[in-house]
Scaffold this motif. Structure first.
Motif, PDB file in Angstrom:
ATOM      1  N   TYR A   8      81.336 -20.721  32.753  1.00 29.23           N
ATOM      2  CA  TYR A   8      80.912 -22.065  33.156  1.00 29.23           C
ATOM      3  C   TYR A   8      81.879 -23.091  32.575  1.00 29.23           C
ATOM      4  CZ  TYR A   8      78.004 -26.284  33.478  1.00 29.23           C
ATOM      5  OH  TYR A   8      77.533 -27.545  33.738  1.00 29.23           O
ATOM      6  N   GLY A  10      81.828 -27.101  32.007  1.00 22.29           N
ATOM      7  CA  GLY A  10      81.065 -28.345  32.110  1.00 22.29           C
ATOM      8  C   GLY A  10      81.957 -29.548  31.893  1.00 22.29           C
ATOM      9  N   LYS A  11      81.339 -30.685  31.585  1.00 17.40           N
ATOM     10  CA  LYS A  11      82.102 -31.927  31.427  1.00 17.40           C
ATOM     11  C   LYS A  11      82.910 -31.933  30.132  1.00 17.40           C
ATOM     12  CE  LYS A  11      78.449 -34.661  32.111  1.00 17.40           C
ATOM     13  NZ  LYS A  11      77.350 -33.784  32.562  1.00 17.40           N
ATOM     14  N   ALA A  12      82.429 -31.234  29.112  1.00 18.06           N
ATOM     15  CA  ALA A  12      83.124 -31.283  27.816  1.00 18.06           C
ATOM     16  C   ALA A  12      83.347 -29.915  27.178  1.00 18.06           C
ATOM     17  CB  ALA A  12      82.340 -32.170  26.844  1.00 18.06           C
ATOM     18  N   LYS A  13      82.672 -28.892  27.702  1.00 20.47           N
ATOM     19  CA  LYS A  13      82.811 -27.578  27.085  1.00 20.47           C
ATOM     20  C   LYS A  13      82.980 -26.502  28.161  1.00 20.47           C
ATOM     21  CE  LYS A  13      78.865 -27.628  24.556  1.00 20.47           C
ATOM     22  NZ  LYS A  13      78.204 -28.828  25.123  1.00 20.47           N
ATOM     23  N   MET A  27      81.882 -20.465  23.121  1.00 20.23           N
ATOM     24  CA  MET A  27      81.805 -21.843  23.609  1.00 20.23           C
ATOM     25  C   MET A  27      83.033 -22.598  23.112  1.00 20.23           C
ATOM     26  SD  MET A  27      78.603 -24.340  22.850  1.00 20.23           S
ATOM     27  CE  MET A  27      77.647 -24.090  24.306  1.00 20.23           C
ATOM     28  N   HIS A  70      71.315 -21.224  18.424  1.00 15.89           N
ATOM     29  CA  HIS A  70      72.118 -20.179  19.090  1.00 15.89           C
ATOM     30  C   HIS A  70      73.406 -19.855  18.324  1.00 15.89           C
ATOM     31  CE1 HIS A  70      74.808 -23.122  21.649  1.00 15.89           C
ATOM     32  NE2 HIS A  70      74.657 -23.542  20.408  1.00 15.89           N
ATOM     33  N   GLU A  83      74.668 -17.236  20.858  1.00 15.30           N
ATOM     34  CA  GLU A  83      73.830 -16.330  21.633  1.00 15.30           C
ATOM     35  C   GLU A  83      73.790 -16.830  23.077  1.00 15.30           C
ATOM     36  OE1 GLU A  83      70.187 -14.634  19.142  1.00 15.30           O
ATOM     37  OE2 GLU A  83      70.207 -16.815  19.231  1.00 15.30           O
ATOM     38  N   LEU A  85      71.961 -17.930  26.123  1.00 11.63           N
ATOM     39  CA  LEU A  85      70.595 -18.427  26.319  1.00 11.63           C
ATOM     40  C   LEU A  85      70.279 -18.610  27.797  1.00 11.63           C
ATOM     41  CD1 LEU A  85      70.346 -21.314  23.661  1.00 11.63           C
ATOM     42  CD2 LEU A  85      69.871 -18.872  23.347  1.00 11.63           C
ATOM     43  N   LYS A 124      67.530 -32.360  33.191  1.00 14.89           N
ATOM     44  CA  LYS A 124      68.985 -32.271  33.088  1.00 14.89           C
ATOM     45  C   LYS A 124      69.583 -32.026  34.471  1.00 14.89           C
ATOM     46  CE  LYS A 124      72.698 -29.570  30.912  1.00 14.89           C
ATOM     47  NZ  LYS A 124      73.686 -30.622  30.677  1.00 14.89           N
ATOM     48  N   GLU A 180      69.337 -29.575  23.511  1.00 14.64           N
ATOM     49  CA  GLU A 180      69.028 -28.679  24.626  1.00 14.64           C
ATOM     50  C   GLU A 180      68.521 -27.379  24.027  1.00 14.64           C
ATOM     51  OE1 GLU A 180      72.015 -28.290  27.680  1.00 14.64           O
ATOM     52  OE2 GLU A 180      72.663 -30.360  27.360  1.00 14.64           O
ATOM     53  N   ASP A 193      73.409 -25.552  22.903  1.00 13.32           N
ATOM     54  CA  ASP A 193      74.418 -26.566  23.199  1.00 13.32           C
ATOM     55  C   ASP A 193      75.142 -27.055  21.944  1.00 13.32           C
ATOM     56  OD1 ASP A 193      75.565 -27.765  25.553  1.00 13.32           O
ATOM     57  OD2 ASP A 193      74.898 -29.683  24.768  1.00 13.32           O
TER      58      ASP A 193
HETATM   59  P1  ADP Z   1      77.474 -30.286  31.120  1.00 13.21           P
HETATM   60  O1  ADP Z   1      76.982 -28.987  31.719  1.00 13.21           O
HETATM   61  O2  ADP Z   1      76.339 -31.262  30.936  1.00 13.21           O
HETATM   62  O3  ADP Z   1      78.638 -30.863  31.824  1.00 13.21           O
HETATM   63  P2  ADP Z   1      78.971 -29.236  28.810  1.00 13.21           P
HETATM   64  O4  ADP Z   1      80.352 -29.483  29.274  1.00 13.21           O
HETATM   65  O5  ADP Z   1      78.629 -29.555  27.420  1.00 13.21           O
HETATM   66  O6  ADP Z   1      77.853 -29.990  29.624  1.00 13.21           O
HETATM   67  O7  ADP Z   1      78.693 -27.715  29.128  1.00 13.21           O
HETATM   68  C1  ADP Z   1      77.975 -26.869  28.334  1.00 13.21           C
HETATM   69  C2  ADP Z   1      76.904 -26.190  29.187  1.00 13.21           C
HETATM   70  O8  ADP Z   1      76.483 -24.996  28.550  1.00 13.21           O
HETATM   71  C3  ADP Z   1      75.661 -27.045  29.360  1.00 13.21           C
HETATM   72  O9  ADP Z   1      75.295 -27.038  30.715  1.00 13.21           O
HETATM   73  C4  ADP Z   1      74.594 -26.357  28.504  1.00 13.21           C
HETATM   74  O10 ADP Z   1      73.311 -26.485  29.047  1.00 13.21           O
HETATM   75  C5  ADP Z   1      75.059 -24.919  28.518  1.00 13.21           C
HETATM   76  N1  ADP Z   1      74.749 -24.151  27.312  1.00 13.21           N
HETATM   77  C6  ADP Z   1      74.737 -24.601  26.035  1.00 13.21           C
HETATM   78  N2  ADP Z   1      74.476 -23.608  25.159  1.00 13.21           N
HETATM   79  C7  ADP Z   1      74.329 -22.473  25.898  1.00 13.21           C
HETATM   80  C8  ADP Z   1      74.056 -21.100  25.571  1.00 13.21           C
HETATM   81  N3  ADP Z   1      73.915 -20.704  24.314  1.00 13.21           N
HETATM   82  N4  ADP Z   1      73.939 -20.209  26.596  1.00 13.21           N
HETATM   83  C9  ADP Z   1      74.105 -20.623  27.877  1.00 13.21           C
HETATM   84  N5  ADP Z   1      74.387 -21.888  28.253  1.00 13.21           N
HETATM   85  C10 ADP Z   1      74.495 -22.811  27.275  1.00 13.21           C
END
Ligand code: ADP
Ligand code: TMP
Ligand code: ASP
Length: 247
Positions: A8, A10-13, A27, A70, A83, A85, A124, A180, A193
């Protein structure tokens, strides 16, 4: 560490499969910064490192106080093992001082203390702009059960107690924050998160200056300098992480 498949972005990770364990993820905290549903987008070099190290430290503090998270381990200065999740599509916000969207929505005064703290649940969803929801919405949308919501609320208030005290000792007021939650492979609800200047409001206890994303949201100056100041205070006493900070 060798990285598995990108799961995945996302916007920052970014989340990657763990090279050996199915139940874990890696992550990665990038330097991208956004606000107001992507209306404002930029890159702040070094910000990802600050957020990764701050989150790691705060997760350790929570784990030490018995709050399940996590967090497993740091890989390096911008990557951590967590972990895997099953995430709730909810953002849980906790407020100790009225500011931000609260004072725009309701007749609270900017800077007013909120005791007891106010907990809010948002759906969300970038598409819908993360609207606030109540238990009826949560039930009807199948986002979580009543017991799960109660558990998230209880954990959020405990996080607030633990982190407010930890930060106060470092000259930082925990104004508000967003958490989260997800269910881990053992079926337990844990904090997921990140917990960082992107997801919390940190005010300097003396000047009430922001050491968080409000510097970016409101064009209040040098974003990295604020994040670094928060990081130095939060990582105090943790020489290993302090040594990984940029600059
Ligand atoms: P966004 O999805 O809001 O753009 P981020 O760039 O921070 O945000 O992406 C991190 C994504 O990973 C978020 O959607 C968050 O819900 C998800 N996430 C965070 N921790 C976990 C985890 N342990 N397992 C699975 N998904 C996670
Ligand atoms: P708000 O006052 O804008 O509603 O923000 C409350 C808290 O939630 C604040 O600490 C910042 C954090 N937050 C996020 O982590 N993600 C978001 O998308 C928003 C809007 C706020
Ligand atoms: N995280 C949200 C966004 O990227 C909003 C914010 O934090 O202000 O748009």
């Amino acid at each position: 560490m060798e990285m598995g498949r990108l799961v995945y972005e996302g916007k920052a990770k970014s989340l990657y499969e763990h090279p050996e364990e199915d139940d874990l993820l890696v992550m990665e905290f990038r330097d991208d910064i956004t606000a107001f549903d992507m209306e404002k987008v930029d890159r702040v070099e070094g910000k990802g490192v600050c957020n990764c190290l701050i989150s790691a430290r705060l997760f350790e503090v929570l784990e030490d106080e018995g709050v399940p998270t996590h967090y497993v381990d740091l890989v390096d200065e911008r990557r951590m093992v967590v972990e895997r999740l099953d995430m709730f599509k909810l953002e849980v916000i906790c407020r100790n001082i009225a500011t931000g969207s609260l004072v725009k929505r309701l007749p609270f005064e900017e800077g007013e203390e909120l005791d007891p703290p106010i907990v809010e649940f948002d759906y969300k969803s970038d598409e819908y702009g993360d609207p606030m929801v109540n238990m009826d919405h949560i039930r009807a949308l199948g986002l979580a059960s009543e017991d799960e919501v109660e558990r998230m609320r209880e954990l959020t208030l405990r996080v607030n107690e633990v982190l407010s005290e930890f930060l106060e000792e470092r000259g930082i007021i925990l104004v508000d924050f967003k958490l989260e939650f997800g269910v881990n492979p053992d079926g337990e609800i844990v904090v997921g998160d990140e917990i960082s200047p992107d997801t919390c409001r940190f005010w300097d206890a003396e000047t009430r200056e922001s050491l968080d994303k409000d510097i970016f949201r409101e064009d209040k100056g040098d974003v990295l300098a604020g994040y670094l100041e928060a990081a130095r205070r939060i990582l105090e006493g943790d020489e290993e992480k302090l040594a990984m900070l940029p600059g």
